[in-house]
Design an enzyme around this catalytic site. Structure first.
Site, PDB file in Angstrom:
ATOM      1  N   GLU A   4      -2.282   7.224   1.008  1.00 44.73           N
ATOM      2  CA  GLU A   4      -1.456   5.635   1.149  1.00 44.73           C
ATOM      3  C   GLU A   4      -0.469   5.586   0.121  1.00 44.73           C
ATOM      4  O   GLU A   4      -0.411   6.150  -1.097  1.00 44.73           O
ATOM      5  CB  GLU A   4      -1.958   3.967   0.130  1.00 44.73           C
ATOM      6  CG  GLU A   4      -2.363   3.001   0.174  1.00 44.73           C
ATOM      7  CD  GLU A   4      -2.862   2.274  -0.085  1.00 44.73           C
ATOM      8  OE1 GLU A   4      -4.282   2.878  -0.704  1.00 44.73           O
ATOM      9  OE2 GLU A   4      -3.069   0.589   0.253  1.00 44.73           O
ATOM     10  N   LYS A  10      -1.005  -2.596   7.388  1.00 41.69           N
ATOM     11  CA  LYS A  10      -2.500  -2.584   6.560  1.00 41.69           C
ATOM     12  C   LYS A  10      -2.618  -3.898   6.690  1.00 41.69           C
ATOM     13  O   LYS A  10      -1.856  -5.828   6.003  1.00 41.69           O
ATOM     14  CB  LYS A  10      -2.669  -2.167   4.968  1.00 41.69           C
ATOM     15  CG  LYS A  10      -3.469  -2.659   4.577  1.00 41.69           C
ATOM     16  CD  LYS A  10      -3.570  -2.375   2.622  1.00 41.69           C
ATOM     17  CE  LYS A  10      -5.000  -2.547   2.015  1.00 41.69           C
ATOM     18  NZ  LYS A  10      -4.358  -1.083   0.620  1.00 41.69           N
ATOM     19  N   CYS A  34      -6.381   2.473   3.447  1.00 40.74           N
ATOM     20  CA  CYS A  34      -7.456   1.954   2.052  1.00 40.74           C
ATOM     21  C   CYS A  34      -8.325   0.664   1.940  1.00 40.74           C
ATOM     22  O   CYS A  34      -9.614   1.185   3.745  1.00 40.74           O
ATOM     23  CB  CYS A  34      -6.580   2.446   0.686  1.00 40.74           C
ATOM     24  SG  CYS A  34      -7.703   2.558  -1.196  1.00 40.74           S
TER      25      CYS A  34
HETATM   26  C1  ACM Z   1      -6.276  -0.365  -2.484  1.00 48.36           C
HETATM   27  O1  ACM Z   1      -6.716  -0.606  -0.660  1.00 48.36           O
HETATM   28  N1  ACM Z   1      -5.099   0.150  -2.382  1.00 48.36           N
HETATM   29  C2  ACM Z   1      -7.748  -0.238  -2.890  1.00 48.36           C
END
Ligand code: ACM
Length: 266
Positions: free
Chosen positions: A40, A111, A144
């Protein structure tokens, strides 16, 4: 068969050129991969002190410097690359990842589950996670903390994902173990590409947990990285194993679901 891998490395906050050079130096050892997943926010670092810094480091998928570099690598190595980046849009910034095909096609996912302070900086993704056809197989994108919500992986599996590409900057300890369940309960492969290192901003210290991994459809570990060292791995598997959703002679992963009885799920 497909060759699938990850790169795990330390990312220096705000040092985009340095971070691109880190990946450029690692890449030749993994250039036989059909699909390579990077972390990420793979070139900027994670803990943006404020929205202005984020805006300055964010880029548009059609023209950004890091996406252009991903295209160069994807073409040169004839591989599909997945990497996180801060996406600049007219309305603000998203925590996104790009999937770049060898022919230069770019797909981008925003995300949808923002972790902790990310909620002060990024807009939450506004479109469902999607699956893309690649030469390595059908790849579903999640980033993530999306792992914490099993609906993300399930939705990708229902769309036909064979491989979950999961760029990460993990700070909690248990994602790597939990991905075992995501793989078993969906019969998919998963590549979690995490980073290492510590970022210190305004008295906050975040240490990233490394331990990138590739799991198969039964949750077996095909590759695993150490917690605190740079590492890359490429493994071979048949992505079509993920197409068989049979659990036992009389059980099928999707057909046996009982959404009529899952009160309150949606
Ligand atoms: C995250 O979602 N970077 C912990």
């Amino acid at each position: 068969m497909s060759s699938v891998g990850y790169l795990q490395y330390e990312i220096q906050f705000g040092e985009v050129a340095k971070n691109l050079a880190t990946v450029d130096a690692l890449l030749p050892d993994f250039s036989d991969a059909d699909l390579l997943v990077l972390p990420e926010l793979a070139f900027t670092g994670y803990d943006f002190p404020d929205k202005e810094t984020l805006q300055n480091l964010a880029e548009r998928p059609e023209s950004g410097e890091c996406i252009q570099q991903l295209k160069v690598w994807a073409k040169k190595c004839t591989m599909t690359l997945v990497a996180g980046y801060p996406e600049k849009a007219d309305e603000g910034c998203y925590n996104s990842c790009a999937l770049v095909l060898p022919d230069g096609t770019v797909h981008s996912y925003r995300k949808i589950h923002l972790f902790n302070r990310e909620q002060d900086l990024f807009l939450p993704g506004n479109a469902p996670p999607k699956v893309y056809d690649t030469p390595a197989g059908r790849v579903g994108l999640m980033i993530c903390f999306d792992w914490f919500f099993p609906e993300t992986a399930r939705s990708l599996a229902i769309q036909g994902a064979q491989i979950l590409a999961h760029p990460s900057n993990l700070v909690l300890q248990y994602c790597q173990q939990a991905m075992f369940a995501r793989c078993v309960e969906n019969k998919v492969f998963a590549v979690t590409a995490n980073r290492i290192g510590t970022e210190t901003q305004a008295g906050r210290e975040l240490t990233f947990t490394g331990a990138s991994q590739i799991l198969d459809v039964q949750g077996n570990t095909l590759a695993a990285a150490p917690e605190a060292e740079a590492h890359g791995a490429v493994v071979e598997f048949d992505p079509e194993l993920a197409d068989d959703k049979t659990i036992a002679d009389r059980n099928h992963l999707f057909d046996n679901r009982r959404p009529d009885l899952y009160d309150g799920l949606c």
